[in-house]
Design a protein around this motif. Structure first.
Motif, PDB file in Angstrom:
ATOM      1  N   ALA A 226       0.817  -1.207   0.000  1.00  0.00           N
ATOM      2  CA  ALA A 226       0.000   0.000   0.000  1.00  0.00           C
ATOM      3  C   ALA A 226       0.850   1.257   0.000  1.00  0.00           C
ATOM      4  O   ALA A 226       0.414   2.318  -0.463  1.00  0.00           O
ATOM      5  CB  ALA A 226      -0.936   0.004   1.213  1.00  0.00           C
ATOM      6  N   ALA A 227       2.080   1.156   0.507  1.00  0.00           N
ATOM      7  CA  ALA A 227       2.987   2.300   0.511  1.00  0.00           C
ATOM      8  C   ALA A 227       3.636   2.522  -0.850  1.00  0.00           C
ATOM      9  O   ALA A 227       4.405   3.467  -1.022  1.00  0.00           O
ATOM     10  CB  ALA A 227       4.059   2.110   1.577  1.00  0.00           C
ATOM     11  N   GLY A 228       3.327   1.655  -1.814  1.00  0.00           N
ATOM     12  CA  GLY A 228       3.848   1.835  -3.160  1.00  0.00           C
ATOM     13  C   GLY A 228       5.022   0.951  -3.510  1.00  0.00           C
ATOM     14  O   GLY A 228       5.589   1.071  -4.603  1.00  0.00           O
ATOM     15  N   HIS A 229       5.406   0.045  -2.628  1.00  0.00           N
ATOM     16  CA  HIS A 229       6.521  -0.853  -2.915  1.00  0.00           C
ATOM     17  C   HIS A 229       6.068  -1.928  -3.905  1.00  0.00           C
ATOM     18  O   HIS A 229       4.929  -2.390  -3.860  1.00  0.00           O
ATOM     19  CB  HIS A 229       7.031  -1.499  -1.637  1.00  0.00           C
ATOM     20  CG  HIS A 229       7.651  -0.521  -0.687  1.00  0.00           C
ATOM     21  ND1 HIS A 229       8.679  -0.855   0.166  1.00  0.00           N
ATOM     22  CD2 HIS A 229       7.401   0.798  -0.443  1.00  0.00           C
ATOM     23  CE1 HIS A 229       9.024   0.193   0.883  1.00  0.00           C
ATOM     24  NE2 HIS A 229       8.249   1.204   0.528  1.00  0.00           N
ATOM     25  N   SER A 230       6.946  -2.342  -4.760  1.00  0.00           N
ATOM     26  CA  SER A 230       6.626  -3.384  -5.737  1.00  0.00           C
ATOM     27  C   SER A 230       6.429  -4.708  -5.014  1.00  0.00           C
ATOM     28  O   SER A 230       6.941  -4.909  -3.899  1.00  0.00           O
ATOM     29  CB  SER A 230       7.763  -3.533  -6.742  1.00  0.00           C
ATOM     30  OG  SER A 230       8.919  -4.077  -6.111  1.00  0.00           O
ATOM     31  N   PRO A 231       5.671  -5.646  -5.611  1.00  0.00           N
ATOM     32  CA  PRO A 231       5.513  -6.956  -4.983  1.00  0.00           C
ATOM     33  C   PRO A 231       6.845  -7.634  -4.685  1.00  0.00           C
ATOM     34  O   PRO A 231       6.997  -8.261  -3.628  1.00  0.00           O
ATOM     35  CB  PRO A 231       4.698  -7.742  -6.010  1.00  0.00           C
ATOM     36  CG  PRO A 231       3.876  -6.699  -6.698  1.00  0.00           C
ATOM     37  CD  PRO A 231       4.796  -5.509  -6.800  1.00  0.00           C
ATOM     38  N   ALA A 232       7.814  -7.491  -5.576  1.00  0.00           N
ATOM     39  CA  ALA A 232       9.113  -8.122  -5.343  1.00  0.00           C
ATOM     40  C   ALA A 232       9.794  -7.527  -4.113  1.00  0.00           C
ATOM     41  O   ALA A 232      10.347  -8.249  -3.271  1.00  0.00           O
ATOM     42  CB  ALA A 232       9.995  -7.962  -6.573  1.00  0.00           C
ATOM     43  N   LEU A 233       9.753  -6.190  -3.989  1.00  0.00           N
ATOM     44  CA  LEU A 233      10.386  -5.532  -2.844  1.00  0.00           C
ATOM     45  C   LEU A 233       9.619  -5.828  -1.558  1.00  0.00           C
ATOM     46  O   LEU A 233      10.227  -6.096  -0.512  1.00  0.00           O
ATOM     47  CB  LEU A 233      10.450  -4.029  -3.082  1.00  0.00           C
ATOM     48  CG  LEU A 233      11.100  -3.188  -1.971  1.00  0.00           C
ATOM     49  CD1 LEU A 233      12.523  -3.668  -1.700  1.00  0.00           C
ATOM     50  CD2 LEU A 233      11.088  -1.714  -2.350  1.00  0.00           C
ATOM     51  N   ALA A 234       8.289  -5.786  -1.621  1.00  0.00           N
ATOM     52  CA  ALA A 234       7.486  -6.088  -0.436  1.00  0.00           C
ATOM     53  C   ALA A 234       7.742  -7.513   0.046  1.00  0.00           C
ATOM     54  O   ALA A 234       7.787  -7.773   1.252  1.00  0.00           O
ATOM     55  CB  ALA A 234       6.005  -5.886  -0.742  1.00  0.00           C
ATOM     56  N   ALA A 235       7.903  -8.439  -0.898  1.00  0.00           N
ATOM     57  CA  ALA A 235       8.192  -9.830  -0.532  1.00  0.00           C
ATOM     58  C   ALA A 235       9.523  -9.929   0.198  1.00  0.00           C
ATOM     59  O   ALA A 235       9.631 -10.583   1.240  1.00  0.00           O
ATOM     60  CB  ALA A 235       8.201 -10.703  -1.783  1.00  0.00           C
ATOM     61  N   ALA A 236      10.539  -9.256  -0.321  1.00  0.00           N
ATOM     62  CA  ALA A 236      11.864  -9.298   0.302  1.00  0.00           C
ATOM     63  C   ALA A 236      11.846  -8.653   1.683  1.00  0.00           C
ATOM     64  O   ALA A 236      12.456  -9.165   2.631  1.00  0.00           O
ATOM     65  CB  ALA A 236      12.875  -8.598  -0.598  1.00  0.00           C
ATOM     66  N   GLU A 237      11.135  -7.540   1.811  1.00  0.00           N
ATOM     67  CA  GLU A 237      11.076  -6.818   3.091  1.00  0.00           C
ATOM     68  C   GLU A 237      10.308  -7.590   4.162  1.00  0.00           C
ATOM     69  O   GLU A 237      10.534  -7.387   5.356  1.00  0.00           O
ATOM     70  CB  GLU A 237      10.400  -5.459   2.890  1.00  0.00           C
ATOM     71  CG  GLU A 237      11.200  -4.479   2.066  1.00  0.00           C
ATOM     72  CD  GLU A 237      10.407  -3.219   1.773  1.00  0.00           C
ATOM     73  OE1 GLU A 237      11.034  -2.163   1.680  1.00  0.00           O
ATOM     74  OE2 GLU A 237       9.162  -3.298   1.642  1.00  0.00           O
ATOM     75  N   SER A 238       9.399  -8.460   3.735  1.00  0.00           N
ATOM     76  CA  SER A 238       8.496  -9.124   4.681  1.00  0.00           C
ATOM     77  C   SER A 238       8.883 -10.573   4.959  1.00  0.00           C
ATOM     78  O   SER A 238       8.146 -11.276   5.664  1.00  0.00           O
ATOM     79  CB  SER A 238       7.058  -9.058   4.154  1.00  0.00           C
ATOM     80  OG  SER A 238       6.692  -7.720   3.885  1.00  0.00           O
ATOM     81  N   GLY A 239       9.999 -11.017   4.410  1.00  0.00           N
ATOM     82  CA  GLY A 239      10.490 -12.344   4.738  1.00  0.00           C
ATOM     83  C   GLY A 239       9.934 -13.484   3.922  1.00  0.00           C
ATOM     84  O   GLY A 239       9.988 -14.640   4.351  1.00  0.00           O
ATOM     85  N   TYR A 240       9.409 -13.189   2.737  1.00  0.00           N
ATOM     86  CA  TYR A 240       8.937 -14.260   1.856  1.00  0.00           C
ATOM     87  C   TYR A 240      10.102 -14.804   1.031  1.00  0.00           C
ATOM     88  O   TYR A 240      11.083 -14.101   0.778  1.00  0.00           O
ATOM     89  CB  TYR A 240       7.839 -13.739   0.927  1.00  0.00           C
ATOM     90  CG  TYR A 240       6.540 -13.443   1.638  1.00  0.00           C
ATOM     91  CD1 TYR A 240       5.607 -14.446   1.867  1.00  0.00           C
ATOM     92  CD2 TYR A 240       6.255 -12.163   2.113  1.00  0.00           C
ATOM     93  CE1 TYR A 240       4.417 -14.178   2.533  1.00  0.00           C
ATOM     94  CE2 TYR A 240       5.079 -11.890   2.794  1.00  0.00           C
ATOM     95  CZ  TYR A 240       4.163 -12.906   3.001  1.00  0.00           C
ATOM     96  OH  TYR A 240       2.994 -12.644   3.665  1.00  0.00           O
ATOM     97  N   TYR A 241       9.942 -16.053   0.596  1.00  0.00           N
ATOM     98  CA  TYR A 241      11.003 -16.656  -0.203  1.00  0.00           C
ATOM     99  C   TYR A 241      11.196 -15.908  -1.513  1.00  0.00           C
ATOM    100  O   TYR A 241      12.318 -15.669  -1.961  1.00  0.00           O
ATOM    101  CB  TYR A 241      10.681 -18.130  -0.502  1.00  0.00           C
ATOM    102  CG  TYR A 241      10.576 -18.988   0.730  1.00  0.00           C
ATOM    103  CD1 TYR A 241      11.613 -19.040   1.661  1.00  0.00           C
ATOM    104  CD2 TYR A 241       9.434 -19.748   0.976  1.00  0.00           C
ATOM    105  CE1 TYR A 241      11.514 -19.830   2.802  1.00  0.00           C
ATOM    106  CE2 TYR A 241       9.328 -20.535   2.102  1.00  0.00           C
ATOM    107  CZ  TYR A 241      10.361 -20.570   3.013  1.00  0.00           C
ATOM    108  OH  TYR A 241      10.263 -21.341   4.138  1.00  0.00           O
ATOM    109  N   ASP A 242      10.066 -15.540  -2.133  1.00  0.00           N
ATOM    110  CA  ASP A 242      10.127 -14.831  -3.401  1.00  0.00           C
ATOM    111  C   ASP A 242       8.762 -14.183  -3.655  1.00  0.00           C
ATOM    112  O   ASP A 242       7.848 -14.274  -2.833  1.00  0.00           O
ATOM    113  CB  ASP A 242      10.502 -15.774  -4.558  1.00  0.00           C
ATOM    114  CG  ASP A 242       9.638 -17.026  -4.630  1.00  0.00           C
ATOM    115  OD1 ASP A 242       8.453 -16.965  -4.210  1.00  0.00           O
ATOM    116  OD2 ASP A 242      10.127 -18.060  -5.111  1.00  0.00           O
TER     117      ASP A 242
END
Length: 287
Positions: A226-242
């Motif tokens: 919601a803050a405008g981060h791309s799905p790839a960046l949000a995934a990395a920031e939130s601890g997802y594998y990819d």
């Protein structure tokens, strides 16, 4: 007090001037100044939601089990909940599942993600509280009144409604780690076996430790999106594998893609209503 627009709807969003005196309780005020063009998707978050609807209009909440109007309680990890209404004034309370039972009289496990009418839990007390809220002269008076009611309900807590300290500690660790902690690590920290933690946590919180961690991680990622981060960046920031891992988790909790989730109005006002409870999401294109 701030206003946030979404399409043709404008919401007045009011945070309290001081935090609740009860740990695990936060609240905000909402007043719409225009008809919501369609039912908005409610986004799951790691708290039990209490909506005290005291205005001239009524909340209309729809999920798979039917439609409810007026004040309600939504359990953890609710599914496909849509909310609409017009001229609605609401004090919304978010309750940590650790304190929800003592406040509501129903545990998160009893709710099991369902949406129930507040009358069903509080009976005539619900009507009396809403009447007092409608008579209050300001939002801050309403927050003080709500805080007093919730504190008194906690003080009157009956035996059997408290969460074991080990479960409370496990929930706190999940929250502080943003969902990035293994069940084995949690069990070791509280001194229980993995099986015992799994069973006791689920019986009190209503979710397994693993699903609770997924919900908290989703909550963090949703605000990054919601803050405008791309799905790839949000995934990395939130601890997802990819990115695919994030996509599956978002769809599991909301039924939509990460790109669609990023524009949901419920997320757009979160950092106004709940400052400090999640990463900021307000963007200039939503003002």
């Amino acid at each position: 007090m701030r206003s946030a627009g979404y399409k043709h709807a404008v919401f007045e969003v009011v945070p309290p001037s001081r935090p609740s005196r009860s740990r695990g309780v936060s609240m905000a005020g909402f007043h719409d100044h225009g008809p919501v063009p369609k039912a908005m998707r409610a986004i799951p978050h790691p708290a039990v939601t209490l909506a005290l609807d005291f205005g001239p209009g009524r909340i209309v909440a729809d999920d798979a089990t039917g439609r409810r109007r007026g004040s309600l309680v939504a359990g953890l990890a609710f599914e496909d909940l849509r909310v609409s209404g017009r001229d609605v004034e609401v004090v919304q309370v978010r309750l940590s599942p650790v304190v929800a039972y003592s406040v509501l009289g129903a545990s998160p496990a009893d709710l099991q993600g369902a949406v129930v009418a507040l009358d069903d839990l509080w009976g005539r007390d619900a009507e009396r509280i809403l009447e007092r809220l409608s008579e209050a002269r300001s939002w801050q008076d309403r927050f003080a009144l709500t805080d007093d009611v919730l504190a008194r309900r906690r003080e009157a807590e009956r035996p059997g409604r408290s969460v074991p300290p080990e479960v409370a500690r496990a929930w706190d660790r999940i929250m502080r780690s943003c969902g990035r902690i293994q069940v084995e690590t949690l069990a070791a920290e509280v001194g229980w076996s993995r099986k015992r933690l799994w069973s006791r946590f689920r019986s009190h919180i209503g979710l397994t430790p693993h699903r609770a961690a997924k919900l908290v991680r989703f909550h963090h990622a949703a605000h990054r999106l919601a803050a405008g981060h791309s799905p790839a960046l949000a995934a990395a920031e939130s601890g997802y594998y990819d990115q695919s891992h994030l996509h599956r988790n978002v769809q599991a909790f909301t039924g939509v893609t990460p790109v669609t989730l990023a524009d949901e109005p419920f997320l757009a006002v979160d950092d106004i209503a709940w400052p400090g409870h999640a990463p900021p999401v307000t963007r200039t294109d939503r003002q």
